[in-house]
Design an enzyme around this catalytic site. Structure first.
Site, PDB file in Angstrom:
ATOM      1  N   CYS A 157      16.743  95.461  -8.462  1.00 22.37           N
ATOM      2  CA  CYS A 157      16.631  95.635  -9.916  1.00 22.37           C
ATOM      3  C   CYS A 157      16.065  96.994 -10.301  1.00 22.37           C
ATOM      4  O   CYS A 157      16.435  97.548 -11.344  1.00 22.37           O
ATOM      5  CB  CYS A 157      15.811  94.508 -10.526  1.00 22.37           C
ATOM      6  SG  CYS A 157      14.304  94.108  -9.648  1.00 22.37           S
ATOM      7  N   HIS A 250      11.427  97.647 -15.428  1.00 25.19           N
ATOM      8  CA  HIS A 250      11.023  98.650 -14.441  1.00 25.19           C
ATOM      9  C   HIS A 250      11.242 100.059 -14.997  1.00 25.19           C
ATOM     10  O   HIS A 250      12.165 100.301 -15.780  1.00 25.19           O
ATOM     11  CB  HIS A 250      11.842  98.492 -13.151  1.00 25.19           C
ATOM     12  CG  HIS A 250      11.728  97.144 -12.523  1.00 25.19           C
ATOM     13  ND1 HIS A 250      10.564  96.396 -12.541  1.00 25.19           N
ATOM     14  CD2 HIS A 250      12.637  96.395 -11.847  1.00 25.19           C
ATOM     15  CE1 HIS A 250      10.760  95.257 -11.902  1.00 25.19           C
ATOM     16  NE2 HIS A 250      12.017  95.228 -11.482  1.00 25.19           N
TER      17      HIS A 250
END
Length: 264
Positions: A157, A250
Site C-alpha cells: 500500500c 501513507h
C-alpha cells in the site's frame, strides 16, 4: 450493468472490515460470501466479529450473513461467487496454499496479501501504470490447469503513494530513488486503541517493508515475456519505512536522480 457476486476471505479482520465498507454500495460488486477461520464459521457476521475496528458503523446489510469457513467451506463459497477478494492474516506458505486452492477450484482471487507478489506469473497491477500485465494470467492458468481460476495481487500500500507519481517522470531516465515512507497504523491492521505504543511515537523500522518497497516497483515496471513478468533492472531504489501515529493514509518522500534533468 452486470454486477459481480464477490466473496471476502478474511472478512472479520480489520482489512476485511474495510473491504465491506468499500463494497457496501458498490456499483459493480454484490457481496454473497463472507469467509473467515473455523472459529467464526456458522456464526452471523455481527457475532463473528470480535471487535469492529472502524469509525464507520458495521453495514447493516452484512450483519446477518452467515460466515463460511474459508478452508472447509470452499466448495460452497466458490459456487456462490464470481471471484473473491482475499485479506487474511496467515503465514506465507499457508496463504499461498489457500490462494492456489481457490484458483484451482476455478475461483479467481484478487489478493490484498503479499504472499504471491513475487510469483512471476501473478500480475501485480496499478491500473494507471501496467494494465498490460493482466496478459500473464493466461500463462498462469496454463500452469495451474484452470479455465477461470487465477491469482492477481495488489502492491504494497505504501507504493501507491509515490510510484504512480514517479511513473510519468521515467521519460527523463530515473537512475536512483531514495524513498522514505511514513506509514499509517492501519497498514499494520491496528487502530490507536489496539496500538497504544504508537502514541507520541515513531517506530523507525517495519519488518519486510523496505525489501517490498525496493523490489515491487521493479516488477510493476517490468515486461511480460514468455509467460512471465520480468522485472525492470532500474532504477536503484533505497527505502526506509517508518510507522507513524496516523490512523489512515501513507506518505512518502522521494529524492530522485535523473539521467536527463527535468525542467520545472
Amino acid at each position: 450493468m452486470k454486477k459481480f457476486n464477490v466473496g471476502v476471505i478474511g472478512a472479520t479482520g480489520m482489512v476485511g472490515q474495510r473491504f465491506l465498507l468499500l463494497l457496501e454500495n458498490h456499483p459493480y460488486f454484490n457481496v454473497t460470501a463472507l469467509c473467515a477461520s473455523s472459529n467464526s464459521a456458522g456464526k452471523k457476521y455481527k457475532d463473528a466479529v470480535r471487535k469492529w475496528h472502524l469509525s464507520e458503523p458495521m453495514p447493516k446489510k452484512f450483519k446477518d450473513l452467515v460466515v463460511y469457513d474459508a478452508v472447509n467451506d470452499m466448495e460452497k463459497v466458490v459456487s456462490a461467487v464470481d471471484f473473491c477478494f482475499c485479506a487474511v492474516n496467515m503465514k506465507k506458505d499457508e496463504l499461498q496454499a489457500l490462494e492456489y486452492a481457490y484458483a484451482k477450484a476455478e475461483c479467481p482471487i484478487v489478493s490484498n496479501n503479499s504472499a504471491h507478489r513475487f510469483t512471476d506469473d501473478v500480475p501485480m497491477v496499478i491500473p494507471e501504470i501496467n494494465p498490460e500485465h493482466i496478459e500473464v494470467i493466461s500463462a498462469q492458468r496454463k500452469r495451474l490447469g484452470t479455465k477461470r481460476g487465477f491469482i492477481a495481487v495488489k502492491s504494497n500500500c505504501s507504493l501507491q503513494s509515490y510510484v504512480p507519481l514517479l511513473h510519468p517522470l521515467k521519460k527523463f531516465g530515473i537512475k536512483e530513488v531514495a524513498v522514505c515512507t511514513y506509514q499509517a497504523i492501519s497498514g499494520a491492521g491496528k487502530t490507536f486503541d489496539t496500538m497504544p505504543e504508537i502514541l507520541d511515537n515513531v517506530i523507525p523500522y517495519i519488518g519486510g517493508e523496505e525489501e517490498k518497497s525496493e523490489r515491487e516497483p521493479l516488477k510493476i515496471w517490468g515486461k511480460v515475456k514468455g509467460g512471465k513478468i520480468v522485472p525492470a533492472t532500474s532504477p536503484v531504489i533505497t527505502a526506509q519505512c517508518l510507522r507513524v501515529p496516523v490512523s489512515d493514509g501513507h506518505t512518502a518522500t522521494c529524492f530522485v536522480k535523473f539521467k536527463k534533468k527535468p525542467k520545472k
